[in-house]
Design an enzyme around this catalytic site. Structure first.
Site, mmCIF file in Angstrom:
data_model
loop_
_atom_site.group_PDB
_atom_site.id
_atom_site.type_symbol
_atom_site.label_atom_id
_atom_site.label_comp_id
_atom_site.label_asym_id
_atom_site.label_seq_id
_atom_site.Cartn_x
_atom_site.Cartn_y
_atom_site.Cartn_z
ATOM 1 N N TRP A 60 0.842 -1.193 0.000
ATOM 2 C CA TRP A 60 0.000 0.000 0.000
ATOM 3 C C TRP A 60 0.877 1.242 0.000
ATOM 4 O O TRP A 60 1.909 1.283 0.648
ATOM 5 C CB TRP A 60 -0.890 0.035 1.245
ATOM 6 N N HIS A 61 0.457 2.246 -0.705
ATOM 7 C CA HIS A 61 1.154 3.527 -0.655
ATOM 8 C C HIS A 61 0.729 4.212 0.630
ATOM 9 O O HIS A 61 -0.456 4.294 0.931
ATOM 10 C CB HIS A 61 0.764 4.385 -1.857
ATOM 11 N N SER A 62 1.684 4.689 1.369
ATOM 12 C CA SER A 62 1.351 5.383 2.606
ATOM 13 C C SER A 62 0.627 6.677 2.296
ATOM 14 O O SER A 62 1.106 7.508 1.525
ATOM 15 C CB SER A 62 2.620 5.674 3.404
ATOM 16 N N LEU A 63 -0.522 6.836 2.881
ATOM 17 C CA LEU A 63 -1.353 8.007 2.657
ATOM 18 C C LEU A 63 -1.036 9.051 3.720
ATOM 19 O O LEU A 63 -0.950 8.733 4.900
ATOM 20 C CB LEU A 63 -2.824 7.603 2.753
#
Length: 107
Positions: A47-50
């Site tokens: 997951w891309h860190s938001l």
């Protein structure tokens, strides 16, 4: 044809593959600790860190403690560097994204 518990399927002309059934593995406490250590060292998120480079004032606001980007995507304190991906969101959207784009209909 249903299988009896613990029996491998018998080969026939539709299924020439044999399958071996094994008993469940028994893990000791030390085994589990070793597996957990391995997972901690080798598994990572895809997951891309938001929100890691939040668009907010440098001193922060009610959503984040400090901002990284201004409203034009410039990194605070760094000349000529911009960020343009989901890391700029100050917080995660907490509702159905389809509904977020629609006018409120009383839901």
């Amino acid at each position: 044809m249903p299988l009896e518990s613990g029996e491998a399927p018998k080969p026939n002309f539709l299924n020439s593959n044999q399958q071996t059934l094994y008993e469940d593995l028994k893990y000791s406490k030390q085994d589990v600790e070793k597996i957990e250590d391995w997972v901690k060292r080798h598994v990572e998120t895809t997951w891309h860190s938001l929100g890691t480079c939040s668009m907010a004032p440098k001193e922060g606001n009610s959503i984040v403690k400090h901002g990284v980007l201004d409203e034009r995507l410039n990194v605070h304190g760094v000349k000529g560097l911009k960020v343009a991906d989901l890391s700029i969101c100050p917080d995660n959207v907490g509702k159905c994204l389809m509904r977020a784009n629609l006018p409120s209909s009383g839901y």
